[in-house]
Design an enzyme around this catalytic site. Structure first.
Site, PDB file in Angstrom:
ATOM      1  N   THR A  48      81.730  67.514   3.841  1.00  0.00           N
ATOM      2  CA  THR A  48      82.347  66.392   3.137  1.00  0.00           C
ATOM      3  C   THR A  48      83.875  66.462   3.127  1.00  0.00           C
ATOM      4  O   THR A  48      84.544  65.438   3.118  1.00  0.00           O
ATOM      5  CB  THR A  48      81.789  66.337   1.694  1.00  0.00           C
ATOM      6  OG1 THR A  48      80.397  66.033   1.791  1.00  0.00           O
ATOM      7  CG2 THR A  48      82.451  65.276   0.849  1.00  0.00           C
ATOM      8  N   THR A  95      79.355  71.609   1.418  1.00  0.00           N
ATOM      9  CA  THR A  95      79.032  72.339   0.194  1.00  0.00           C
ATOM     10  C   THR A  95      77.543  72.650   0.047  1.00  0.00           C
ATOM     11  O   THR A  95      77.175  73.545  -0.711  1.00  0.00           O
ATOM     12  CB  THR A  95      79.484  71.545  -1.043  1.00  0.00           C
ATOM     13  OG1 THR A  95      78.812  70.283  -1.043  1.00  0.00           O
ATOM     14  CG2 THR A  95      80.983  71.340  -1.040  1.00  0.00           C
ATOM     15  N   ASP A  96      76.699  71.909   0.775  1.00  0.00           N
ATOM     16  CA  ASP A  96      75.250  72.066   0.556  1.00  0.00           C
ATOM     17  C   ASP A  96      74.755  73.484   0.835  1.00  0.00           C
ATOM     18  O   ASP A  96      73.874  73.992   0.139  1.00  0.00           O
ATOM     19  CB  ASP A  96      74.469  71.077   1.425  1.00  0.00           C
ATOM     20  CG  ASP A  96      74.704  69.630   1.003  1.00  0.00           C
ATOM     21  OD1 ASP A  96      75.269  69.423  -0.081  1.00  0.00           O
ATOM     22  OD2 ASP A  96      74.316  68.724   1.754  1.00  0.00           O
TER      23      ASP A  96
HETATM   24  N1  ASP Z   1      76.455  66.899   3.131  1.00  0.00           N
HETATM   25  C1  ASP Z   1      77.645  67.678   2.957  1.00  0.00           C
HETATM   26  C2  ASP Z   1      77.502  69.004   3.660  1.00  0.00           C
HETATM   27  O1  ASP Z   1      77.044  69.969   3.080  1.00  0.00           O
HETATM   28  C3  ASP Z   1      77.940  67.846   1.549  1.00  0.00           C
HETATM   29  C4  ASP Z   1      79.268  68.439   1.281  1.00  0.00           C
HETATM   30  O2  ASP Z   1      79.983  68.906   2.141  1.00  0.00           O
HETATM   31  O3  ASP Z   1      79.622  68.391   0.100  1.00  0.00           O
HETATM   32  O4  ASP Z   1      77.888  69.087   4.790  1.00  0.00           O
END
Ligand code: ASP
Length: 370
Positions: free
Chosen positions: A61, A132-133
């Site tokens: 993200t 973040t995932d």
């Molecule tokens: N879908 C994203 C990922 O993990 C979420 C994020 O980066 O917050 O790549």
């Protein structure tokens, strides 16, 4: 591909040497930040004196805009405040959502970090920008395979780069400040999000969308990035340097380890399917402190008999499943507990541990130490 990047917009190439332009246009360029010129020699010299931070961009993200992804280079370039702090080299390792990062990429990422720190002109620290995932998983994998007492900071963003109040720039800037902190290398790999610094082993994502989505339950952050300075907690232990907990040299594949959830009414079908698919290890996300349904338990026993290593962790999110098992059943001793590791982290430790041994006593020892 590694590129040297200046974190500034002022030295771009837009209006180089335009002697014919009127003073009014030059003033306009200045006020809009578009005046471009080569830095004076003195500026270049002082730039060369700056420490080098390496940014390894993987996507997530922090890179996302409406329908597009920024590169790592664009992330650093878009952060003028970072310019005076360091020199930057930026490497686009991947540009994907973090759920798409593969085990193969983990091995290459850890090897690349090792190579960078072992080189002739190592960076003072490395920042991994990441979705973040699965950030907590990558951070723990890097932590267990890191051989250097140099900072490795994993960061990202909860809000896309194009959203109002995007947190990516602040997280990246704080990560740079942390990478430049003289003592950050003793922390091992860390996650920095929302001004807080978390140890890789304990950090978990606890919210799908809030800015304060990361916590380290029972431990708390190991430091904070305050406006005036980055402050590390006094109680953080000193890390042993020079040897990785797990040396990846010669390893190009990790053993298959599956996580199976326990819940009311679950039968042993998924456990049997995991064994059938070639799993060398199974991590049970148990109910409570190691529990499962009777049929899951029977399937775990079959798995053990087939030589598959079984580790019980907990789906509760806090507390321990004793490593020495503690389970009141006939498999006690043959089934390990994950301690306070979450199921995904127990899986990472088991994958790495299985590259060394399948001996239950040695595995138990590794789980007790990590
Ligand atoms: N879908 C994203 C990922 O993990 C979420 C994020 O980066 O917050 O790549």
């Amino acid at each position: 591909m590694t590129r040297m990047v200046r974190a500034t917009r002022v030295w771009g190439n837009r209006c180089v040497w335009m002697p014919v332009l009127s003073a009014a246009v030059v003033v306009l360029c200045f006020t809009t930040g578009l005046l471009a010129q080569e830095p004076p020699d003195s500026a270049r010299d002082s730039e060369l004196d700056l420490p080098r931070v390496h940014v390894l961009a993987t996507g997530g993200t922090i890179s996302n805009t409406e329908g597009d992804r920024l590169t790592g280079e664009e992330l650093v370039r878009g952060l003028p405040e970072a310019g005076p702090l360091a020199r930057y080299t930026v490497e686009q390792f991947s540009n994907v959502a973090s759920g798409a990062i593969t085990l193969d990429q983990w091995i290459r990422m850890a090897s690349r970090i090792h190579e960078l720190f072992a080189g002739d002109d190592p960076p003072v620290g490395i920042i991994v920008t990441h979705g973040t995932d699965t950030m907590e998983e990558t951070a723990y994998f890097l932590d267990l395979t890191l051989a250097w007492c140099r900072p490795v900071v994993v960061t990202g963003a909860m809000r896309r780069a194009s959203m109002a109040g995007a947190d990516g720039p602040a997280n990246l800037l704080n990560s740079i400040r942390l990478a430049l902190h003289g003592e950050a290398g003793r922390l091992g790999a860390v996650v920095l999000m929302n001004d807080e610094i978390f140890p890789a082993r304990e950090v978990v994502k606890v919210h799908t969308s809030r800015m304060n989505a990361f916590e380290a339950p029972g431990v708390g952050p190991v430091g904070v990035a305050d406006p005036d300075s980055v402050v590390l907690s006094r109680h953080v232990g000193v890390r042993e340097c020079g040897a990785a907990a797990f040396d990846l040299q010669g390893i190009d594949e990790l053993p298959r380890v599956e996580i199976i959830h326990a819940h009311l009414g679950a039968d042993g079908a998924l456990i049997r399917a995991a064994v059938e698919a070639g799993a060398r290890g199974i991590v049970l996300a148990s109910v409570g402190r190691g529990g499962s349904t009777p049929d899951q338990f029977a399937a775990l026993r079959e798995a053990r008999e087939a030589g598959v290593v079984v580790v019980r962790s907990s789906r509760t999110g806090a507390g321990r499943v004793p490593v020495g098992s503690g389970a009141r059943d006939e498999l006690a001793g043959a089934i390990l507990g994950a301690g306070d590791l979450t199921p995904p982290k127990a899986r990472i430790l088991l994958m790495l541990a299985l590259t060394l041994t399948s001996d239950p006593d040695e595995l138990r020892d590794l789980f007790l130490r990590h």
